[in-house]
Design an enzyme around this catalytic site. Structure first.
Site: not given
Ligand code: CP
Length: 316
Positions: A58-59, A88, A109, A137
């Protein structure tokens, strides 16, 4: 970044950066993004880099869809831990110093808590935290609160149950922190004993005057809440599979649970789910988690426009 998204480098690393006015402004911009004509290209010529050191559906895809729908371009590494020069030994700081020369903003991320702060500290372009280990998040929390407003018509005066892995679940941590900006909110934490909400978040909520309590009995909570925010037990963050197994399957939303739930409530989940919401729940009109995921595109369109200084359609 300040909450008003008006400084020159507009990082989005934690929900603590936001105030109520900034959230309202962002939600209004997200509403306008719903209506944005397909021909509008406010970020034409701008480039977004998505650096993902942990898996995502999703993100990453919603950030990339948001940028493309705004007329911008995307460069991406979807498995940066293995297929970038991290393998590396390159630090996230050095990677960001390189990528800032390739793109106008970076969505990151990372598996380490605090990585987004470290990246933002050295980046000349906006860094947006797409999840840093068990830390934060923030863009997920913003889309969660936006969905609550969209589904229930308000974000104040709500009883909210956060359910599942509240220790490692960064989305629950961020949403709890963001709810400090609402009024009349009551929070109920429903978690297995090994994964309670962190004391840091509890202290912040106490300071903001948000009533909060733990309740191990989910069935007792369901008739009285307006929002059930169910979360996955974060298997990847446990030291042993035995510890994971002790926490999974404890709280499941199924048909009998939905029969107990307040008829006016809404069920959210950041997804992915494993077994904590039975598929039979999906057809219930109160199950909003797929609509929630779709809202992510509009909220991220609004965020990208804000940090990159594009026209968000607001008459000023
Ligand atoms: N909600 C969420 O962060 O989903 P993903 O891990 O698929 O990005």
């Amino acid at each position: 970044m300040t909450t008003t998204l008006e400084t020159t480098v507009r990082h989005v690393v934690e929900v603590g950066q936001f105030d109520r006015a900034g959230v309202e402004r962002l939600f209004a911009a997200a509403d306008r993004m719903r209506e944005l004509p397909r021909t509008a290209v406010p970020l034409s010529g701008r480039l977004l880099a998505t650096l993902f050191y942990e898996p995502s559906t999703r993100t990453r895809l919603s950030f990339e869809a948001a940028m493309l729908r705004l007329g911008g371009g995307v460069i991406s590494t979807e498995n940066a831990r293995e297929f970038s020069s991290a393998i590396k030994g390159e630090s996230v700081e050095d990677t960001v110093r390189i990528v800032e020369g390739y793109a106008d903003a970076i969505v990151l991320r990372h598996h380490e808590q605090g990585a987004a702060h470290r990246a933002a500290a050295v980046s000349a372009v906006p860094v947006l935290n797409a999840g840093d280990g068990p830390g934060e998040h923030p863009t997920q929390a913003l889309l969660d609160l936006y969905t609550i407003r969209h589904e229930l018509g308000r974000i104040d005066g709500l009883r909210v149950a956060l359910v599942g892995d509240l220790r490692f679940g960064r989305t629950a941590r961020s949403l709890a922190r963001l709810l400090r900006l609402t009024s009349g909110t009551e929070l109920v934490f429903v978690s297995p004993p090994a994964v309670p909400m962190g004391d840091d978040v509890r202290a912040e909520l106490d300071a903001a005057g948000v009533p909060q309590r733990d309740e191990p009995n989910l069935a007792a909570v369901l008739p009285d809440v307006d929002v059930v925010y169910q979360t996955r037990i974060q298997r990847e963050r446990f030291a042993t599979s035995e510890e994971y197994e002790a926490s999974r399957g404890v709280y499941v939303l199924d048909r009998p649970a939905m029969d107990r739930l307040n008829p006016g409530a809404v069920v959210l989940h950041p997804l992915p789910r494993v077994d904590e919401i039975a598929p039979e729940v999906d057809a219930d009109p109160r199950a909003a988690y797929f609509r929630q995921a779709h809202n992510g595109v509009y909220v991220r369109m609004a965020l990208l426009t804000a940090v990159l200084g594009g026209d968000d359609g607001h008459d000023s």
